[in-house]
Design a protein around this motif. Structure first.
Motif, PDB file in Angstrom:
ATOM      1  N   LYS A 132       0.835  -1.206   0.000  1.00  0.00           N
ATOM      2  CA  LYS A 132       0.000   0.000   0.000  1.00  0.00           C
ATOM      3  C   LYS A 132       0.870   1.256   0.000  1.00  0.00           C
ATOM      4  O   LYS A 132       0.572   2.230  -0.698  1.00  0.00           O
ATOM      5  CB  LYS A 132      -0.938  -0.001   1.204  1.00  0.00           C
ATOM      6  N   SER A 133       1.944   1.232   0.765  1.00  0.00           N
ATOM      7  CA  SER A 133       2.868   2.368   0.814  1.00  0.00           C
ATOM      8  C   SER A 133       3.512   2.597  -0.549  1.00  0.00           C
ATOM      9  O   SER A 133       3.627   3.735  -1.019  1.00  0.00           O
ATOM     10  CB  SER A 133       3.963   2.117   1.853  1.00  0.00           C
ATOM     11  N   PHE A 174      20.701   2.432  14.513  1.00  0.00           N
ATOM     12  CA  PHE A 174      21.347   2.405  13.206  1.00  0.00           C
ATOM     13  C   PHE A 174      21.159   3.748  12.498  1.00  0.00           C
ATOM     14  O   PHE A 174      20.029   4.189  12.303  1.00  0.00           O
ATOM     15  CB  PHE A 174      20.748   1.301  12.332  1.00  0.00           C
ATOM     16  N   PRO A 175      22.226   4.391  12.066  1.00  0.00           N
ATOM     17  CA  PRO A 175      22.088   5.712  11.436  1.00  0.00           C
ATOM     18  C   PRO A 175      21.454   5.659  10.047  1.00  0.00           C
ATOM     19  O   PRO A 175      20.950   6.676   9.562  1.00  0.00           O
ATOM     20  CB  PRO A 175      23.536   6.210  11.353  1.00  0.00           C
ATOM     21  N   HIS A 176      21.473   4.483   9.419  1.00  0.00           N
ATOM     22  CA  HIS A 176      20.930   4.368   8.058  1.00  0.00           C
ATOM     23  C   HIS A 176      19.462   3.945   8.039  1.00  0.00           C
ATOM     24  O   HIS A 176      18.887   3.783   6.959  1.00  0.00           O
ATOM     25  CB  HIS A 176      21.751   3.355   7.255  1.00  0.00           C
ATOM     26  N   VAL A 177      18.866   3.779   9.219  1.00  0.00           N
ATOM     27  CA  VAL A 177      17.489   3.289   9.308  1.00  0.00           C
ATOM     28  C   VAL A 177      16.544   4.405   9.749  1.00  0.00           C
ATOM     29  O   VAL A 177      16.755   5.030  10.791  1.00  0.00           O
ATOM     30  CB  VAL A 177      17.384   2.103  10.294  1.00  0.00           C
ATOM     31  N   LEU A 178      15.512   4.634   8.962  1.00  0.00           N
ATOM     32  CA  LEU A 178      14.460   5.589   9.303  1.00  0.00           C
ATOM     33  C   LEU A 178      13.322   4.820   9.964  1.00  0.00           C
ATOM     34  O   LEU A 178      12.759   3.898   9.358  1.00  0.00           O
ATOM     35  CB  LEU A 178      13.946   6.302   8.047  1.00  0.00           C
ATOM     36  N   LEU A 179      13.007   5.176  11.198  1.00  0.00           N
ATOM     37  CA  LEU A 179      11.935   4.507  11.926  1.00  0.00           C
ATOM     38  C   LEU A 179      10.619   5.244  11.675  1.00  0.00           C
ATOM     39  O   LEU A 179      10.529   6.447  11.891  1.00  0.00           O
ATOM     40  CB  LEU A 179      12.238   4.466  13.420  1.00  0.00           C
ATOM     41  N   ARG A 180       9.614   4.494  11.229  1.00  0.00           N
ATOM     42  CA  ARG A 180       8.327   5.100  10.910  1.00  0.00           C
ATOM     43  C   ARG A 180       7.185   4.215  11.403  1.00  0.00           C
ATOM     44  O   ARG A 180       7.248   2.989  11.308  1.00  0.00           O
ATOM     45  CB  ARG A 180       8.183   5.291   9.388  1.00  0.00           C
ATOM     46  N   GLU A 181       6.147   4.868  11.925  1.00  0.00           N
ATOM     47  CA  GLU A 181       4.957   4.139  12.356  1.00  0.00           C
ATOM     48  C   GLU A 181       4.337   3.416  11.159  1.00  0.00           C
ATOM     49  O   GLU A 181       4.399   3.914  10.025  1.00  0.00           O
ATOM     50  CB  GLU A 181       3.943   5.097  12.983  1.00  0.00           C
ATOM     51  N   PRO A 182       3.726   2.254  11.388  1.00  0.00           N
ATOM     52  CA  PRO A 182       3.232   1.424  10.276  1.00  0.00           C
ATOM     53  C   PRO A 182       1.929   1.935   9.657  1.00  0.00           C
ATOM     54  O   PRO A 182       0.864   1.311   9.779  1.00  0.00           O
ATOM     55  CB  PRO A 182       3.040   0.055  10.934  1.00  0.00           C
ATOM     56  N   LEU A 183       2.022   3.055   8.975  1.00  0.00           N
ATOM     57  CA  LEU A 183       0.888   3.641   8.264  1.00  0.00           C
ATOM     58  C   LEU A 183       1.308   3.863   6.810  1.00  0.00           C
ATOM     59  O   LEU A 183       2.385   4.419   6.557  1.00  0.00           O
ATOM     60  CB  LEU A 183       0.481   4.970   8.898  1.00  0.00           C
ATOM     61  N   PRO A 184       0.514   3.434   5.841  1.00  0.00           N
ATOM     62  CA  PRO A 184       0.918   3.546   4.430  1.00  0.00           C
ATOM     63  C   PRO A 184       1.321   4.950   4.016  1.00  0.00           C
ATOM     64  O   PRO A 184       2.342   5.127   3.320  1.00  0.00           O
ATOM     65  CB  PRO A 184      -0.333   3.077   3.674  1.00  0.00           C
TER      66      PRO A 184
END
Length: 294
Positions: free
Chosen positions: A146-147, A243-253
């Motif tokens: 969906k994203s 991890f500096p290369h990882v973007l953390l995002r809530e699971p919303l499309p």
């Protein structure tokens, strides 16, 4: 029976290190049963025993972990969250031994290998977002797709790769199969590094659960080995690893689609290559041997 078999094996072959873990269910002999008292018993927590104790099976797993922790000379845990779990539940200190990757293999992938894989999946000249790993029920493929479809409305030349097999693959493929969504199934192990390197960004769309929160997600290290930005759900363990290369995002499309747009503009920072010193298998092995040698 299992305990007697292990004791016989240790004695017959003069084993000096016994490494076992949750998934094997071979109880280590009590120390006073060993003929050679110098054998080191290491018990490894590579996963959470149980989320909650609700059934007889849950009780057995938890009891097994407790007994083996008590007998162990050393306990290892592949995540900081599991290390803390061991301390809180069994009052023992665990040594953090993370998952890793062979960075030299990823860094040796050639541009021609990347081009060949992209051509194979009709993704030449496209922005490739990819998930690489087993397709278990813990993977939120619906969120990912969906994203991607929202992102593709804004950025047409894009492709989504879902690389891996699993019980749910055929069902997922039947439901979501369309142009620019590529299901590769499992690929040969010798090609895995090339697939990581062929991506533009990687993803870790794990469903939130206690198991997933406390797990070490090795694919995030593999994305780093391939020098790729990654998007992940905000799992507990990632609060430790940072991890500096990882973007953390809530699971919303909509949120993930926006993260794809943001990640598209980012470039790998050479400072992030320090990860190779922390999560390269060779270094991890050296640390583990140091534990054994005392």
């Amino acid at each position: 029976f299992n305990q007697r078999q292990i004791l016989r094996f240790i004695s017959s072959y003069k084993i000096d290190v016994l490494l076992h873990g949750l998934n094997y269910f071979f109880p280590a002999p009590e120390k006073d049963l060993y003929k050679d008292k110098s054998c080191i018993n290491i018990f490894d927590f590579n996963d959470l025993p149980v989320e909650e104790i609700k059934t007889r099976a849950d009780k057995f797993l938890y009891s097994f972990a407790a007994k083996e922790s008590r007998k162990a000379d050393y306990i290892t845990a592949c995540s900081c969250s599991l290390r803390d779990y061991v301390k809180a539940n069994f009052s023992k200190d665990a040594v953090y031994v993370p998952n890793g990757a062979d960075f030299s293999v990823f860094r040796s992938v050639s541009p021609s290998e990347v081009r060949a894989i992209r051509k194979k999946h009709s993704s030449e000249g496209k922005f490739v977002i990819g998930y690489i790993g087993n397709l278990g029920e813990w993977v939120d493929i619906e969120l990912l797709i969906k994203s991607f479809l929202i992102f593709k409305q804004k950025f047409k030349p894009a492709s989504l790769w879902i690389v891996g097999g699993g019980l749910y693959l055929d069902k997922i493929k039947k439901r979501f199969s369309q142009e620019d969504i590529v299901f590769t199934r499992a690929v040969p192990s010798e090609e895995i590094a090339s697939y990581f390197c062929a991506l533009d960004i990687g993803v870790n769309p794990s469903r939130k659960s206690i198991f997933q929160d406390k797990a070490f997600h090795i694919k995030l290290v593999e994305y780093a080995a391939a020098r790729k930005i990654a998007i992940s759900t905000p799992l507990e363990e990632l609060g430790y690893s940072k991890f500096p290369h990882v973007l953390l995002r809530e699971p919303l499309p909509e949120v993930w689609a926006e993260a794809f747009m943001h990640a598209k503009e980012l470039v790998w920072d050479e400072e992030w290559d320090k990860l190779s010193r922390m999560y390269d298998w060779e270094r991890i092995a050296e640390g583990f041997f140091g534990l054994i040698e005392g």
